[in-house]
Design a protein around this motif. Structure first.
Motif, PDB file in Angstrom:
ATOM      1  N   TYR A   5       1.027  -1.203   0.220  1.00 34.57           N
ATOM      2  CA  TYR A   5       0.123  -0.224   0.139  1.00 34.57           C
ATOM      3  C   TYR A   5       0.861   1.240   0.150  1.00 34.57           C
ATOM      4  O   TYR A   5       1.766   1.272   0.956  1.00 34.57           O
ATOM      5  N   LEU A   6       0.386   2.223  -0.909  1.00 37.49           N
ATOM      6  CA  LEU A   6       1.320   3.575  -1.054  1.00 37.49           C
ATOM      7  C   LEU A   6       0.568   4.667  -0.470  1.00 37.49           C
ATOM      8  O   LEU A   6      -0.606   4.944  -0.847  1.00 37.49           O
ATOM      9  N   PHE A   7       0.901   5.221   0.533  1.00 40.36           N
ATOM     10  CA  PHE A   7       0.133   6.611   1.025  1.00 40.36           C
ATOM     11  C   PHE A   7       1.108   7.617   0.754  1.00 40.36           C
ATOM     12  O   PHE A   7       2.344   7.482   0.844  1.00 40.36           O
ATOM     13  N   SER A   8       0.334   8.757   0.363  1.00 40.60           N
ATOM     14  CA  SER A   8       0.907  10.106   0.100  1.00 40.60           C
ATOM     15  C   SER A   8       0.637  11.392   1.019  1.00 40.60           C
ATOM     16  O   SER A   8      -0.696  11.370   0.828  1.00 40.60           O
ATOM     17  N   GLU A   9       1.511  11.812   1.547  1.00 36.43           N
ATOM     18  CA  GLU A   9       1.071  13.055   2.371  1.00 36.43           C
ATOM     19  C   GLU A   9       1.629  14.174   1.715  1.00 36.43           C
ATOM     20  O   GLU A   9       2.785  14.322   1.728  1.00 36.43           O
ATOM     21  N   ASP A  10       0.592  15.402   1.580  1.00 40.59           N
ATOM     22  CA  ASP A  10       1.170  16.669   1.290  1.00 40.59           C
ATOM     23  C   ASP A  10       1.641  17.456   2.071  1.00 40.59           C
ATOM     24  O   ASP A  10       1.468  17.339   3.327  1.00 40.59           O
ATOM     25  N   SER A  11       2.014  18.588   1.772  1.00 41.06           N
ATOM     26  CA  SER A  11       2.662  19.583   2.632  1.00 41.06           C
ATOM     27  C   SER A  11       1.530  20.218   3.835  1.00 41.06           C
ATOM     28  O   SER A  11       1.786  20.592   4.747  1.00 41.06           O
ATOM     29  N   ASP A  12       0.455  19.899   3.332  1.00 37.07           N
ATOM     30  CA  ASP A  12      -0.912  20.404   4.308  1.00 37.07           C
ATOM     31  C   ASP A  12      -1.358  19.377   5.257  1.00 37.07           C
ATOM     32  O   ASP A  12      -2.024  19.514   6.263  1.00 37.07           O
ATOM     33  N   GLY A  13      -0.655  18.128   5.289  1.00 34.91           N
ATOM     34  CA  GLY A  13      -0.760  17.017   6.142  1.00 34.91           C
ATOM     35  C   GLY A  13      -2.161  16.207   5.521  1.00 34.91           C
ATOM     36  O   GLY A  13      -2.361  15.314   6.238  1.00 34.91           O
ATOM     37  N   ARG A  14      -2.464  16.256   4.754  1.00 36.42           N
ATOM     38  CA  ARG A  14      -3.529  15.373   4.151  1.00 36.42           C
ATOM     39  C   ARG A  14      -2.964  14.402   3.486  1.00 36.42           C
ATOM     40  O   ARG A  14      -1.888  14.328   2.861  1.00 36.42           O
ATOM     41  N   THR A  15      -3.346  12.938   3.843  1.00 36.41           N
ATOM     42  CA  THR A  15      -2.872  11.817   3.171  1.00 36.41           C
ATOM     43  C   THR A  15      -3.837  11.218   2.171  1.00 36.41           C
ATOM     44  O   THR A  15      -4.881  11.294   2.752  1.00 36.41           O
ATOM     45  N   ARG A  16      -3.436  10.522   1.221  1.00 39.28           N
ATOM     46  CA  ARG A  16      -4.250   9.793   0.164  1.00 39.28           C
ATOM     47  C   ARG A  16      -3.610   8.394   0.050  1.00 39.28           C
ATOM     48  O   ARG A  16      -2.444   8.199  -0.007  1.00 39.28           O
ATOM     49  N   GLU A  17      -4.353   7.687  -0.253  1.00 41.32           N
ATOM     50  CA  GLU A  17      -3.944   6.012  -0.762  1.00 41.32           C
ATOM     51  C   GLU A  17      -3.872   6.232  -2.106  1.00 41.32           C
ATOM     52  O   GLU A  17      -4.706   6.353  -2.925  1.00 41.32           O
ATOM     53  N   VAL A  18      -2.561   5.838  -2.759  1.00 36.50           N
ATOM     54  CA  VAL A  18      -2.360   5.765  -4.321  1.00 36.50           C
ATOM     55  C   VAL A  18      -2.231   4.281  -4.579  1.00 36.50           C
ATOM     56  O   VAL A  18      -1.761   3.430  -3.906  1.00 36.50           O
ATOM     57  N   LYS A  19      -3.199   3.805  -5.652  1.00 36.52           N
ATOM     58  CA  LYS A  19      -3.139   2.677  -6.493  1.00 36.52           C
ATOM     59  C   LYS A  19      -1.599   2.165  -6.463  1.00 36.52           C
ATOM     60  O   LYS A  19      -0.819   2.872  -7.270  1.00 36.52           O
ATOM     61  N   VAL A  20      -1.123   0.865  -6.225  1.00 42.02           N
ATOM     62  CA  VAL A  20       0.251   0.503  -6.305  1.00 42.02           C
ATOM     63  C   VAL A  20       0.167  -0.247  -7.663  1.00 42.02           C
ATOM     64  O   VAL A  20      -0.558  -1.204  -7.883  1.00 42.02           O
ATOM     65  N   ASP A  21       1.226   0.029  -8.524  1.00 36.85           N
ATOM     66  CA  ASP A  21       1.533  -0.836  -9.699  1.00 36.85           C
ATOM     67  C   ASP A  21       3.000  -1.416  -9.247  1.00 36.85           C
ATOM     68  O   ASP A  21       4.039  -0.896  -9.081  1.00 36.85           O
ATOM     69  N   PRO A  22       2.866  -2.917  -8.691  1.00 34.70           N
ATOM     70  CA  PRO A  22       4.011  -3.435  -8.266  1.00 34.70           C
ATOM     71  C   PRO A  22       5.281  -3.520  -9.069  1.00 34.70           C
ATOM     72  O   PRO A  22       6.419  -3.375  -8.823  1.00 34.70           O
ATOM     73  N   LYS A  23       4.974  -3.594 -10.499  1.00 33.42           N
ATOM     74  CA  LYS A  23       6.139  -3.288 -11.450  1.00 33.42           C
ATOM     75  C   LYS A  23       6.824  -2.033 -11.525  1.00 33.42           C
ATOM     76  O   LYS A  23       7.873  -2.075 -11.873  1.00 33.42           O
ATOM     77  N   HIS A  24       6.155  -1.154 -11.011  1.00 29.26           N
ATOM     78  CA  HIS A  24       6.614   0.472 -10.901  1.00 29.26           C
ATOM     79  C   HIS A  24       6.541   0.990  -9.701  1.00 29.26           C
ATOM     80  O   HIS A  24       6.576   2.387  -9.807  1.00 29.26           O
ATOM     81  N   LEU A  25       6.714   0.389  -8.731  1.00 25.80           N
ATOM     82  CA  LEU A  25       6.677   0.819  -7.344  1.00 25.80           C
ATOM     83  C   LEU A  25       7.494   2.150  -7.017  1.00 25.80           C
ATOM     84  O   LEU A  25       7.329   3.277  -6.629  1.00 25.80           O
ATOM     85  N   ASP A  26       8.954   1.681  -7.638  1.00 23.68           N
ATOM     86  CA  ASP A  26       9.961   2.666  -7.387  1.00 23.68           C
ATOM     87  C   ASP A  26       9.670   3.987  -8.162  1.00 23.68           C
ATOM     88  O   ASP A  26       9.909   5.153  -7.527  1.00 23.68           O
ATOM     89  N   ARG A  27       9.177   3.838  -9.361  1.00 23.69           N
ATOM     90  CA  ARG A  27       8.907   4.911 -10.179  1.00 23.69           C
ATOM     91  C   ARG A  27       7.597   5.805  -9.397  1.00 23.69           C
ATOM     92  O   ARG A  27       7.793   6.903  -9.457  1.00 23.69           O
ATOM     93  N   GLN A  28       6.841   5.138  -8.993  1.00 23.80           N
ATOM     94  CA  GLN A  28       5.781   6.072  -8.205  1.00 23.80           C
ATOM     95  C   GLN A  28       6.255   6.690  -7.138  1.00 23.80           C
ATOM     96  O   GLN A  28       5.699   7.818  -6.707  1.00 23.80           O
ATOM     97  N   ILE A  29       7.141   6.090  -6.370  1.00 26.80           N
ATOM     98  CA  ILE A  29       7.748   6.860  -5.043  1.00 26.80           C
ATOM     99  C   ILE A  29       8.259   7.945  -5.696  1.00 26.80           C
ATOM    100  O   ILE A  29       8.214   9.007  -5.016  1.00 26.80           O
TER     101      ILE A  29
END
Length: 63
Positions: A5-29
């Motif tokens: 599971y990939l979660f992404s937090e912005d500068s305002d402190g809001r967090t969202r879950e990002v759909k993970v593509d297992p083959k491209h996880l490094d690129r998504q990060i």
């Protein structure tokens, strides 16, 4: 290997879950970091543990 599971937090402190593509996880990060967000990758077990911990903290802080 379990699901990730990939979660992404912005500068305002809001967090969202990002759909993970297992083959491209490094690129998504890299893309999340380039967009100024803070990415966090969790396994299924870690996600459950953090969810339970958040519930306990929420209950204790509301007392």
């Amino acid at each position: 290997m379990g699901r990730k599971y990939l979660f992404s937090e912005d500068s305002d402190g809001r967090t969202r879950e990002v759909k993970v593509d297992p083959k491209h996880l490094d690129r998504q990060i890299r893309q999340e970091r380039a967009a100024g967000r803070t990415p966090t990758v969790l396994s299924e077990d870690e996600r459950i543990r953090y969810g339970l911990l958040a519930q306990q903290i929420s209950k204790n802080s509301s007392k």
